[in-house]
Design a protein around this motif. Sequence first.
Motif, PDB file in Angstrom:
ATOM      1  N   ARG A 178       0.828  -1.221   0.000  1.00  0.00           N
ATOM      2  CA  ARG A 178       0.000   0.000   0.000  1.00  0.00           C
ATOM      3  C   ARG A 178       0.856   1.263   0.000  1.00  0.00           C
ATOM      4  O   ARG A 178       0.343   2.357  -0.157  1.00  0.00           O
ATOM      5  CB  ARG A 178      -0.917   0.009   1.218  1.00  0.00           C
ATOM      6  N   TYR A 179       2.146   1.107   0.200  1.00  0.00           N
ATOM      7  CA  TYR A 179       3.059   2.243   0.266  1.00  0.00           C
ATOM      8  C   TYR A 179       3.815   2.389  -1.047  1.00  0.00           C
ATOM      9  O   TYR A 179       4.148   1.400  -1.696  1.00  0.00           O
ATOM     10  CB  TYR A 179       4.079   2.041   1.397  1.00  0.00           C
ATOM     11  N   SER A 180       4.127   3.630  -1.409  1.00  0.00           N
ATOM     12  CA  SER A 180       4.943   3.861  -2.597  1.00  0.00           C
ATOM     13  C   SER A 180       6.406   3.575  -2.251  1.00  0.00           C
ATOM     14  O   SER A 180       6.774   3.462  -1.077  1.00  0.00           O
ATOM     15  CB  SER A 180       4.800   5.315  -3.063  1.00  0.00           C
ATOM     16  N   PHE A 181       7.234   3.483  -3.273  1.00  0.00           N
ATOM     17  CA  PHE A 181       8.657   3.219  -3.053  1.00  0.00           C
ATOM     18  C   PHE A 181       9.275   4.327  -2.209  1.00  0.00           C
ATOM     19  O   PHE A 181      10.060   4.061  -1.296  1.00  0.00           O
ATOM     20  CB  PHE A 181       9.390   3.089  -4.393  1.00  0.00           C
ATOM     21  N   ALA A 182       8.913   5.580  -2.488  1.00  0.00           N
ATOM     22  CA  ALA A 182       9.460   6.710  -1.726  1.00  0.00           C
ATOM     23  C   ALA A 182       9.060   6.631  -0.257  1.00  0.00           C
ATOM     24  O   ALA A 182       9.868   6.929   0.637  1.00  0.00           O
ATOM     25  CB  ALA A 182       8.986   8.022  -2.335  1.00  0.00           C
ATOM     26  N   GLU A 183       7.836   6.208   0.021  1.00  0.00           N
ATOM     27  CA  GLU A 183       7.388   6.071   1.412  1.00  0.00           C
ATOM     28  C   GLU A 183       8.136   4.948   2.115  1.00  0.00           C
ATOM     29  O   GLU A 183       8.529   5.086   3.275  1.00  0.00           O
ATOM     30  CB  GLU A 183       5.882   5.816   1.465  1.00  0.00           C
ATOM     31  N   LEU A 184       8.318   3.829   1.426  1.00  0.00           N
ATOM     32  CA  LEU A 184       9.079   2.724   1.999  1.00  0.00           C
ATOM     33  C   LEU A 184      10.509   3.161   2.315  1.00  0.00           C
ATOM     34  O   LEU A 184      11.055   2.831   3.368  1.00  0.00           O
ATOM     35  CB  LEU A 184       9.091   1.527   1.051  1.00  0.00           C
ATOM     36  N   GLU A 185      11.094   3.900   1.390  1.00  0.00           N
ATOM     37  CA  GLU A 185      12.460   4.393   1.581  1.00  0.00           C
ATOM     38  C   GLU A 185      12.540   5.328   2.782  1.00  0.00           C
ATOM     39  O   GLU A 185      13.473   5.252   3.588  1.00  0.00           O
ATOM     40  CB  GLU A 185      12.913   5.111   0.302  1.00  0.00           C
TER      41      GLU A 185
END
Length: 123
Positions: free
Chosen positions: A95-102
């Motif tokens: 549910r998270y974007s790559f930028a959010e995961l990062e």
Amino acid sequence: MGIPASQRLRKQSDFQQVRRSEHRIHCGPFVVQCQPGGEASASRPMLGVIASRRVGNAVKRNRGKRLVREIFRRSAGTLPPGSRYVVVLRSGFDRYSFAELEAHFARACAKIVRRTEAGEASK
């Protein structure tokens, strides 16, 4: 691209050693566990990723592991040398974007570094 095999945790005993350490940060999409490296350690940080069947089917689990390895590869230069990380994926990671995961990973690592520095200062 990925990270080289020399920077991956492979053995079950290595995973267990890191998981027994007291440095654990619960984020939304995953849990980051760390075993800080010694002062004399000049080796690169290492990573292990755990994705159980609760995360999803094989495609989803493998995608999650690839994402975490890429995030680790990008941030490996800022991590303390010799440290070992185990990331345990949770079922809602997609549910998270790559930028959010990062961003979650960066915040977790920063917290762990602050905790280890505070622990060393108190000794």
